[in-house]
Design an enzyme around this catalytic site. Structure first.
Site, PDB file in Angstrom:
ATOM      1  N   HIS A 120       0.823  -1.218   0.000  1.00 40.59           N
ATOM      2  CA  HIS A 120       0.000   0.000   0.000  1.00 40.59           C
ATOM      3  C   HIS A 120       0.855   1.266   0.000  1.00 40.59           C
ATOM      4  CE1 HIS A 120       0.811  -0.996   4.204  1.00 40.59           C
ATOM      5  NE2 HIS A 120       0.887   0.294   4.362  1.00 40.59           N
ATOM      6  N   ASP A 132       1.260   2.093  -3.563  1.00 47.01           N
ATOM      7  CA  ASP A 132       0.049   2.313  -4.340  1.00 47.01           C
ATOM      8  C   ASP A 132      -0.724   3.569  -3.931  1.00 47.01           C
ATOM      9  OD1 ASP A 132       0.684  -0.054  -5.538  1.00 47.01           O
ATOM     10  OD2 ASP A 132      -0.670  -1.268  -4.310  1.00 47.01           O
ATOM     11  N   HIS A 133      -0.519   4.008  -2.692  1.00 44.29           N
ATOM     12  CA  HIS A 133      -1.368   5.083  -2.168  1.00 44.29           C
ATOM     13  C   HIS A 133      -1.135   6.398  -2.922  1.00 44.29           C
ATOM     14  CE1 HIS A 133      -3.941   7.109   0.586  1.00 44.29           C
ATOM     15  NE2 HIS A 133      -2.994   7.803   1.152  1.00 44.29           N
ATOM     16  N   VAL A 134       0.081   6.888  -2.927  1.00 50.35           N
ATOM     17  CA  VAL A 134       0.441   8.080  -3.708  1.00 50.35           C
ATOM     18  C   VAL A 134       1.656   7.684  -4.547  1.00 50.35           C
ATOM     19  CG1 VAL A 134       1.121  10.509  -3.663  1.00 50.35           C
ATOM     20  CG2 VAL A 134      -0.317   9.588  -1.826  1.00 50.35           C
TER      21      VAL A 134
END
Lengths: 160, 128
Positions: A30, A33-35
Protein backbone atom coordinates in the site's frame (compact mmCIF):
# COMPACT_ATOMS: atom_id res chain seq x y z
CA UNK A 1 -1.59 -10.84 4.57
CA UNK A 2 -3.46 -10.28 7.80
CA UNK A 3 -5.47 -7.22 8.64
CA UNK A 4 -3.15 -6.15 11.48
CA UNK A 5 -2.27 -2.48 11.49
CA UNK A 6 -0.30 -2.49 14.69
CA UNK A 7 2.75 -4.65 15.34
CA UNK A 8 2.67 -4.92 19.10
CA UNK A 9 1.56 -3.31 22.30
CA UNK A 10 4.22 -1.67 24.45
CA UNK A 11 1.89 -0.52 27.23
CA UNK A 12 -1.44 -1.93 28.30
CA UNK A 13 -3.38 -0.85 31.37
CA UNK A 14 -6.65 -2.72 31.46
CA UNK A 15 -9.65 -0.55 30.62
CA UNK A 16 -7.59 2.64 30.88
CA UNK A 17 -4.91 3.11 28.28
CA UNK A 18 -2.72 1.36 25.76
CA UNK A 19 0.23 2.20 23.57
CA UNK A 20 0.96 0.24 20.41
CA UNK A 21 3.55 0.60 17.70
CA UNK A 22 3.41 0.28 13.94
CA UNK A 23 6.65 0.00 12.01
CA UNK A 24 6.20 1.41 8.53
CA UNK A 25 8.06 -0.59 5.89
CA UNK A 26 8.86 0.03 2.25
CA UNK A 27 8.00 -3.60 1.59
CA UNK A 28 4.29 -2.94 2.22
CA UNK A 29 2.33 -2.79 -1.04
CA UNK A 30 0.00 0.00 0.00
CA UNK A 31 2.96 2.33 0.57
CA UNK A 32 3.64 2.21 -3.18
CA UNK A 33 0.05 2.31 -4.34
CA UNK A 34 -1.37 5.08 -2.17
CA UNK A 35 0.44 8.08 -3.71
CA UNK A 36 2.57 6.83 -6.64
CA UNK A 37 6.09 8.16 -6.38
CA UNK A 38 5.59 9.37 -2.82
CA UNK A 39 5.71 6.50 -0.33
CA UNK A 40 3.53 7.47 2.63
CA UNK A 41 1.40 5.53 5.06
CA UNK A 42 -2.31 6.02 4.16
CA UNK A 43 -4.16 8.01 6.80
CA UNK A 44 -7.03 5.52 6.69
CA UNK A 45 -4.67 2.76 7.83
CA UNK A 46 -3.41 4.90 10.69
CA UNK A 47 -7.04 5.25 11.74
CA UNK A 48 -7.30 1.47 11.53
CA UNK A 49 -4.21 1.15 13.74
CA UNK A 50 -5.70 3.44 16.35
CA UNK A 51 -9.04 1.64 16.08
CA UNK A 52 -7.38 -1.75 16.59
CA UNK A 53 -5.52 -0.39 19.61
CA UNK A 54 -8.68 1.11 21.09
CA UNK A 55 -10.89 -1.81 20.11
CA UNK A 56 -8.62 -4.32 21.81
CA UNK A 57 -8.37 -2.06 24.87
CA UNK A 58 -12.18 -2.02 25.07
CA UNK A 59 -12.70 -5.70 24.26
CA UNK A 60 -10.01 -6.93 26.65
CA UNK A 61 -11.81 -5.18 29.50
CA UNK A 62 -14.62 -7.73 29.06
CA UNK A 63 -12.22 -10.63 28.41
CA UNK A 64 -13.24 -10.42 24.73
CA UNK A 65 -16.80 -11.46 25.56
CA UNK A 66 -18.27 -8.49 23.69
CA UNK A 67 -18.14 -7.88 19.96
CA UNK A 68 -16.64 -4.44 19.47
CA UNK A 69 -17.20 -2.54 16.23
CA UNK A 70 -16.01 0.87 15.15
CA UNK A 71 -19.10 3.06 15.13
CA UNK A 72 -17.88 6.56 14.41
CA UNK A 73 -14.92 8.92 14.21
CA UNK A 74 -16.22 12.05 15.91
CA UNK A 75 -12.88 13.82 15.43
CA UNK A 76 -9.72 13.04 13.52
CA UNK A 77 -6.91 15.38 12.53
CA UNK A 78 -3.67 14.62 10.71
CA UNK A 79 -0.64 16.82 11.26
CA UNK A 80 1.96 15.02 9.20
CA UNK A 81 3.01 11.98 7.20
CA UNK A 82 4.48 8.65 8.18
CA UNK A 83 7.02 7.24 5.75
CA UNK A 84 9.04 4.00 5.49
CA UNK A 85 11.40 3.60 8.41
CA UNK A 86 9.12 5.45 10.82
CA UNK A 87 7.75 3.86 13.95
CA UNK A 88 4.31 5.21 14.80
CA UNK A 89 3.28 5.01 18.44
CA UNK A 90 -0.47 5.02 18.96
CA UNK A 91 -1.47 6.28 22.42
CA UNK A 92 -5.07 5.43 23.25
CA UNK A 93 -6.92 6.45 26.39
CA UNK A 94 -10.36 5.27 27.41
CA UNK A 95 -12.68 8.27 27.72
CA UNK A 96 -15.92 6.46 28.43
CA UNK A 97 -16.98 2.86 28.68
CA UNK A 98 -20.62 1.85 29.02
CA UNK A 99 -22.79 -1.21 28.51
CA UNK A 100 -23.40 -0.04 24.94
CA UNK A 101 -19.79 0.64 23.89
CA UNK A 102 -17.19 3.29 24.50
CA UNK A 103 -15.14 6.24 23.30
CA UNK A 104 -11.35 6.46 23.22
CA UNK A 105 -9.02 9.37 22.68
CA UNK A 106 -6.10 8.54 20.42
CA UNK A 107 -2.85 10.16 19.33
CA UNK A 108 -0.17 9.00 16.95
CA UNK A 109 3.46 10.03 17.37
CA UNK A 110 6.65 9.55 15.43
CA UNK A 111 9.27 10.20 18.07
CA UNK A 112 8.05 13.37 19.78
CA UNK A 113 6.15 14.56 16.71
CA UNK A 114 2.36 14.37 16.88
CA UNK A 115 1.10 13.24 13.48
CA UNK A 116 -2.53 12.43 14.18
CA UNK A 117 -5.10 12.74 16.94
CA UNK A 118 -8.77 12.16 17.40
CA UNK A 119 -11.54 10.22 19.05
CA UNK A 120 -13.09 6.89 18.11
CA UNK A 121 -16.52 5.70 19.15
CA UNK A 122 -17.15 1.95 19.44
CA UNK A 123 -20.39 0.01 19.84
CA UNK A 124 -21.00 -3.45 21.25
CA UNK A 125 -22.94 -5.83 19.01
CA UNK A 126 -24.65 -9.05 19.82
CA UNK A 127 -22.28 -11.80 18.73
CA UNK A 128 -23.81 -14.17 16.16
CA UNK A 129 -24.22 -17.77 17.21
CA UNK A 130 -21.58 -20.23 16.04
CA UNK A 131 -22.10 -23.77 14.76
CA UNK A 132 -22.20 -25.28 18.23
CA UNK A 133 -24.45 -22.54 19.57
CA UNK A 134 -21.67 -20.61 21.25
CA UNK A 135 -21.18 -16.99 20.28
CA UNK A 136 -18.69 -16.11 17.58
CA UNK A 137 -16.07 -13.72 18.86
CA UNK A 138 -14.69 -11.52 16.09
CA UNK A 139 -11.43 -10.94 17.92
CA UNK A 140 -10.86 -14.65 18.25
CA UNK A 141 -11.80 -15.50 14.67
CA UNK A 142 -9.72 -12.70 13.15
CA UNK A 143 -6.77 -13.37 15.44
CA UNK A 144 -6.67 -9.71 16.44
CA UNK A 145 -6.50 -10.55 20.11
CA UNK A 146 -3.24 -12.37 19.45
CA UNK A 147 -1.50 -9.01 19.02
CA UNK A 148 -1.59 -8.77 22.80
CA UNK A 149 0.70 -11.79 23.00
CA UNK A 150 3.36 -10.29 20.75
CA UNK A 151 6.33 -9.59 23.01
CA UNK A 152 4.28 -11.10 25.83
CA UNK A 153 2.98 -7.66 26.68
CA UNK A 154 -0.14 -9.11 28.24
CA UNK A 155 1.79 -10.84 31.00
CA UNK A 156 4.16 -7.91 31.40
CA UNK A 157 1.42 -5.33 31.89
CA UNK A 158 -1.28 -7.49 33.46
CA UNK A 159 -2.44 -5.79 36.67
CA UNK A 160 -1.42 -7.76 39.74
CA UNK B 1 -40.20 23.86 32.37
CA UNK B 2 -37.42 26.37 31.68
CA UNK B 3 -34.18 24.92 30.49
CA UNK B 4 -31.28 25.40 32.90
CA UNK B 5 -28.53 27.56 31.35
CA UNK B 6 -25.89 25.38 32.95
CA UNK B 7 -27.31 22.20 31.44
CA UNK B 8 -27.87 23.85 28.06
CA UNK B 9 -24.26 25.07 27.94
CA UNK B 10 -22.91 21.58 28.61
CA UNK B 11 -25.28 19.99 26.11
CA UNK B 12 -24.24 22.55 23.51
CA UNK B 13 -20.54 21.67 24.00
CA UNK B 14 -21.36 17.97 23.70
CA UNK B 15 -23.30 18.43 20.46
CA UNK B 16 -20.57 20.61 18.98
CA UNK B 17 -18.06 17.83 19.71
CA UNK B 18 -20.28 14.93 18.64
CA UNK B 19 -21.79 16.45 15.50
CA UNK B 20 -19.09 18.87 14.39
CA UNK B 21 -21.55 21.78 14.24
CA UNK B 22 -20.93 25.42 15.13
CA UNK B 23 -22.07 26.42 18.59
CA UNK B 24 -24.46 29.06 17.21
CA UNK B 25 -26.33 26.29 15.40
CA UNK B 26 -27.16 24.62 18.70
CA UNK B 27 -30.33 26.36 19.85
CA UNK B 28 -32.95 24.86 22.17
CA UNK B 29 -35.37 24.41 19.27
CA UNK B 30 -32.84 22.82 16.89
CA UNK B 31 -33.73 19.29 15.89
CA UNK B 32 -30.88 16.80 16.08
CA UNK B 33 -31.45 15.18 12.71
CA UNK B 34 -33.08 17.92 10.68
CA UNK B 35 -31.11 20.98 11.85
CA UNK B 36 -27.88 19.51 13.22
CA UNK B 37 -27.44 16.64 10.76
CA UNK B 38 -27.28 13.84 13.31
CA UNK B 39 -27.46 10.25 12.07
CA UNK B 40 -28.55 7.24 14.08
CA UNK B 41 -25.00 6.31 15.11
CA UNK B 42 -24.55 9.84 16.51
CA UNK B 43 -27.16 9.10 19.16
CA UNK B 44 -24.85 6.51 20.66
CA UNK B 45 -21.98 9.01 20.71
CA UNK B 46 -24.22 11.69 22.27
CA UNK B 47 -25.38 9.30 25.00
CA UNK B 48 -21.75 8.34 25.81
CA UNK B 49 -20.79 11.99 26.15
CA UNK B 50 -23.85 12.91 28.24
CA UNK B 51 -23.13 10.03 30.61
CA UNK B 52 -19.55 11.15 31.04
CA UNK B 53 -20.26 14.86 31.31
CA UNK B 54 -23.17 14.53 33.77
CA UNK B 55 -21.91 11.40 35.54
CA UNK B 56 -25.17 9.52 34.96
CA UNK B 57 -26.27 6.27 33.38
CA UNK B 58 -28.74 6.45 30.51
CA UNK B 59 -30.43 3.09 29.90
CA UNK B 60 -30.88 2.08 26.28
CA UNK B 61 -33.99 3.65 24.78
CA UNK B 62 -34.65 6.01 27.68
CA UNK B 63 -33.49 9.23 26.02
CA UNK B 64 -33.99 8.17 22.39
CA UNK B 65 -36.77 5.55 22.36
CA UNK B 66 -37.34 3.48 19.26
CA UNK B 67 -40.83 3.07 17.84
CA UNK B 68 -41.68 -0.32 16.41
CA UNK B 69 -43.11 0.72 13.04
CA UNK B 70 -44.16 -2.87 12.39
CA UNK B 71 -46.58 -2.80 15.33
CA UNK B 72 -49.89 -1.86 13.72
CA UNK B 73 -51.38 -0.85 17.05
CA UNK B 74 -48.74 1.91 17.25
CA UNK B 75 -48.33 2.84 13.59
CA UNK B 76 -50.96 2.60 10.86
CA UNK B 77 -50.57 3.91 7.30
CA UNK B 78 -47.44 5.83 8.26
CA UNK B 79 -49.18 7.63 11.11
CA UNK B 80 -48.73 7.15 14.85
CA UNK B 81 -52.00 5.88 16.33
CA UNK B 82 -53.62 7.38 19.44
CA UNK B 83 -52.25 4.40 21.38
CA UNK B 84 -48.82 5.09 19.94
CA UNK B 85 -49.04 8.73 20.96
CA UNK B 86 -49.97 7.73 24.51
CA UNK B 87 -46.97 5.42 24.58
CA UNK B 88 -44.73 8.22 23.32
CA UNK B 89 -46.01 10.54 26.07
CA UNK B 90 -45.23 7.89 28.65
CA UNK B 91 -41.81 7.03 27.30
CA UNK B 92 -40.81 10.58 26.39
CA UNK B 93 -42.20 12.90 29.07
CA UNK B 94 -39.34 15.24 28.22
CA UNK B 95 -40.47 15.67 24.59
CA UNK B 96 -43.12 17.92 23.08
CA UNK B 97 -45.46 15.11 22.03
CA UNK B 98 -48.51 17.44 22.12
CA UNK B 99 -47.19 19.49 19.18
CA UNK B 100 -46.15 16.37 17.29
CA UNK B 101 -49.65 14.92 17.80
CA UNK B 102 -51.10 17.60 15.50
CA UNK B 103 -49.38 15.90 12.54
CA UNK B 104 -48.24 12.52 13.84
CA UNK B 105 -46.65 11.09 10.72
CA UNK B 106 -43.84 8.64 11.33
CA UNK B 107 -41.50 10.54 9.03
CA UNK B 108 -41.92 13.58 11.29
CA UNK B 109 -41.04 11.77 14.50
CA UNK B 110 -37.40 12.81 14.39
CA UNK B 111 -38.68 16.34 15.06
CA UNK B 112 -39.27 15.25 18.67
CA UNK B 113 -35.53 14.95 19.18
CA UNK B 114 -34.55 18.52 19.91
CA UNK B 115 -31.79 20.10 21.98
CA UNK B 116 -34.43 21.26 24.45
CA UNK B 117 -35.71 17.68 24.76
CA UNK B 118 -32.25 16.52 25.84
CA UNK B 119 -31.99 19.36 28.35
CA UNK B 120 -35.39 18.57 29.86
CA UNK B 121 -34.50 14.89 30.09
CA UNK B 122 -31.32 15.77 31.95
CA UNK B 123 -33.13 18.15 34.29
CA UNK B 124 -35.59 15.40 35.19
CA UNK B 125 -32.79 12.89 35.54
CA UNK B 126 -30.70 15.17 37.73
CA UNK B 127 -33.75 16.33 39.74
CA UNK B 128 -33.12 19.99 38.95
Amino acid sequence: MRWFWIDRFVEFERGKHAVSVKNVSLSEEHIHDHVPGCPVMPASLMIEGMAQTGGILLAEASDFQKMVVLAKLPKITFHGFATPGDTIRYHVTMMQETTEGGIVECKGYIGERLICEGEICFAFLEAPAGENGSSVNAFATSGLASILKVGKVQQQFQPS
Amino acid sequence: MAVSEEIFAKVKDILVDALGVDDDEVTPQATLMGDLGAESIDFLDIVFRLEKSFDIKIPRGELFPEVDAADTSLVADGVITPKGLEELKTRMPHADVATFAKDPRVDKISGLFTVEMICKYLQNKLGK
